[in-house]
Every structure is written in C-alpha cells, then in structure tokens.
Design a protein around this motif. Structure first.
Motif, mmCIF file in Angstrom:
data_model
loop_
_atom_site.group_PDB
_atom_site.id
_atom_site.type_symbol
_atom_site.label_atom_id
_atom_site.label_comp_id
_atom_site.label_asym_id
_atom_site.label_seq_id
_atom_site.Cartn_x
_atom_site.Cartn_y
_atom_site.Cartn_z
ATOM 1 N N ALA A 82 -32.482 -63.577 54.738
ATOM 2 C CA ALA A 82 -31.050 -63.860 54.645
ATOM 3 C C ALA A 82 -30.804 -64.799 53.483
ATOM 4 N N MET A 83 -29.538 -64.836 53.067
ATOM 5 C CA MET A 83 -29.135 -65.759 52.013
ATOM 6 C C MET A 83 -27.751 -66.289 52.335
ATOM 7 N N VAL A 84 -27.513 -67.518 51.884
ATOM 8 C CA VAL A 84 -26.209 -68.143 52.090
ATOM 9 C C VAL A 84 -25.896 -69.025 50.880
ATOM 10 N N LYS A 85 -24.661 -68.959 50.443
ATOM 11 C CA LYS A 85 -24.202 -69.832 49.365
ATOM 12 C C LYS A 85 -23.225 -70.817 49.981
ATOM 13 N N ILE A 86 -23.509 -72.097 49.756
ATOM 14 C CA ILE A 86 -22.727 -73.172 50.356
ATOM 15 C C ILE A 86 -22.163 -74.026 49.240
ATOM 16 N N GLU A 87 -20.867 -74.299 49.308
ATOM 17 C CA GLU A 87 -20.215 -75.099 48.278
ATOM 18 C C GLU A 87 -19.416 -76.220 48.928
ATOM 19 N N ASP A 88 -19.301 -77.327 48.218
ATOM 20 C CA ASP A 88 -18.449 -78.423 48.647
ATOM 21 C C ASP A 88 -17.096 -78.240 47.969
ATOM 22 N N VAL A 89 -16.050 -78.101 48.768
ATOM 23 C CA VAL A 89 -14.697 -77.936 48.244
ATOM 24 C C VAL A 89 -13.831 -79.024 48.867
ATOM 25 N N GLU A 90 -13.532 -80.035 48.072
ATOM 26 C CA GLU A 90 -12.683 -81.145 48.509
ATOM 27 C C GLU A 90 -13.173 -81.758 49.821
ATOM 28 N N GLY A 91 -14.480 -81.975 49.915
ATOM 29 C CA GLY A 91 -15.063 -82.618 51.082
ATOM 30 C C GLY A 91 -15.310 -81.692 52.261
ATOM 31 N N LYS A 92 -14.990 -80.419 52.098
ATOM 32 C CA LYS A 92 -15.227 -79.432 53.152
ATOM 33 C C LYS A 92 -16.336 -78.498 52.683
ATOM 34 N N THR A 93 -17.069 -77.940 53.632
ATOM 35 C CA THR A 93 -18.154 -77.038 53.312
ATOM 36 C C THR A 93 -17.640 -75.601 53.337
ATOM 37 N N LYS A 94 -17.768 -74.925 52.205
ATOM 38 C CA LYS A 94 -17.368 -73.525 52.116
ATOM 39 C C LYS A 94 -18.615 -72.646 52.114
ATOM 40 N N VAL A 95 -18.651 -71.713 53.046
ATOM 41 C CA VAL A 95 -19.690 -70.694 53.054
ATOM 42 C C VAL A 95 -19.100 -69.525 52.275
ATOM 43 N N SER A 96 -19.542 -69.374 51.014
ATOM 44 C CA SER A 96 -18.899 -68.381 50.160
ATOM 45 C C SER A 96 -19.621 -67.039 50.149
ATOM 46 N N GLU A 97 -20.880 -67.020 50.477
ATOM 47 C CA GLU A 97 -21.618 -65.772 50.645
ATOM 48 C C GLU A 97 -22.616 -66.003 51.769
ATOM 49 N N PHE A 98 -22.702 -65.039 52.679
ATOM 50 C CA PHE A 98 -23.581 -65.191 53.831
ATOM 51 C C PHE A 98 -23.994 -63.791 54.279
ATOM 52 N N PHE A 99 -25.234 -63.436 53.999
ATOM 53 C CA PHE A 99 -25.706 -62.099 54.318
ATOM 54 C C PHE A 99 -27.099 -62.154 54.931
ATOM 55 N N VAL A 100 -27.261 -61.454 56.050
ATOM 56 C CA VAL A 100 -28.565 -61.255 56.676
ATOM 57 C C VAL A 100 -28.935 -59.796 56.434
ATOM 58 N N ASP A 101 -30.153 -59.568 55.959
ATOM 59 C CA ASP A 101 -30.621 -58.204 55.723
ATOM 60 C C ASP A 101 -30.369 -57.370 56.985
#
Length: 168
Positions: A82-101
């Motif tokens: 699996a892969m996940v892209k996590i970003e900080d957006v104004e103090g909040k956590t954004k999960v912008s891509e999240f895929f499990v094979d």
C-alpha cells in the motif's frame, strides 16, 4: 526542516509503514495504476484513460521527479502492499492519495495505516469520489464524516466529497 510528528512516530513504532524510497517507485506505480483501474474503470467506463493514458511507466517517470516521494509512505511487510501520501495543510493532516493493492485489500492494511495517521493528528481530511461506495463505507467505518463540501472532478459529472475525522 522539522519532520511532522506522525513521520517521527512511524519510525519509533516499528510499524510496517515507512517513508517511500527510490527502490519503491516501480511498486508504488503498480499499486497506483492497478488500483485506479480496478476502482475507477467501472465508474468512469473509459478504457482509453484506463489503458492508454494510465501507464505504469509514465507513473514511474513521474515518481522519479524531484520531490514526488515527499510525504509518501509505503506499507511494507516484505512486500510493498500500500501507499499513502500525507500532507500538512494549515495544521490539518490531508490524506491526498491512499491506495492498497487490490490483491491485499480486506486484510486490515488500510485500517492500520489510518489508525496511525488518526492517532497522531488532531484533524484528518481527505477527498473521495462520490461513486466510490466501498471507500466511503470504509472511511465512515473509520469514523470519518462527510463535511458537506464537494467539488466536481474534471468536469465529469462526478464529485469529490470531503470527509473529515476530528478528535473530540
């Protein structure tokens, strides 16, 4: 630059979630392309996009670009599943891509990944396609709530819905 708290947590916890590295690029590209095909082809019904535009090699080339692996993590128990892209957006956590094979879906991997992110974040949000009912059920089961915000996805008539998890 100071690492986000959840990034440090990944390393301390001895979890199978780790920062993506160059050696993971081909596997990440496979996961992205195959999961998007199996999830979105039945919704969009566009074989040209699914099989001509979406190509593993193109994804590999994109991932090799500078900064593309920033904030990208893989679930690796000997096989990157699996892969996940996590970003900080104004103090909040954004999960912008999240895929499990697709071969490994239904084995609790997505739950483990989100549990870690939720544990170390005050507020988590993500966007999910309105017709991706399986993902919506999963996020709701994990405690995410639809915020009421939506935006049209590429003038397709489909909408990206914003889901949030806020600790009480």
């Amino acid at each position: 630059m100071k690492a986000p708290i959840w990034e440090l947590y990944f390393y301390k916890r001895e979890t199978m979630l780790r920062k993506a590295e160059n050696r993971d690029i081909s596997r990440i590209a496979e996961i992205l392309i195959f999961t998007k095909r199996t999830t979105y082809r039945p919704i969009f019904k566009n074989d040209n996009v699914s099989f001509n535009e979406m190509q593993v090699l193109n994804e590999v080339e994109r991932l090799r670009q500078p900064n593309e692996l920033d904030n990208l993590y893989v679930y690796d128990d000997g096989i990157v599943k699996a892969m996940v892209k996590i970003e900080d957006v104004e103090g909040k956590t954004k999960v912008s891509e999240f895929f499990v094979d697709p071969f490994f879906q239904g084995n609790g991997i997505g739950t483990k990944i989100l549990d870690i992110i939720i544990e170390k974040s005050k507020e988590v949000f993500l966007y999910v396609l309105d017709k991706n009912e399986r993902a919506i059920r999963f996020y709701e089961k994990m405690g995410f709530k639809y915020s009421g915000e939506k935006e049209e996805f590429l003038s397709s008539g489909f909408y990206m819905l914003k889901y949030c998890f806020v600790k009480s």
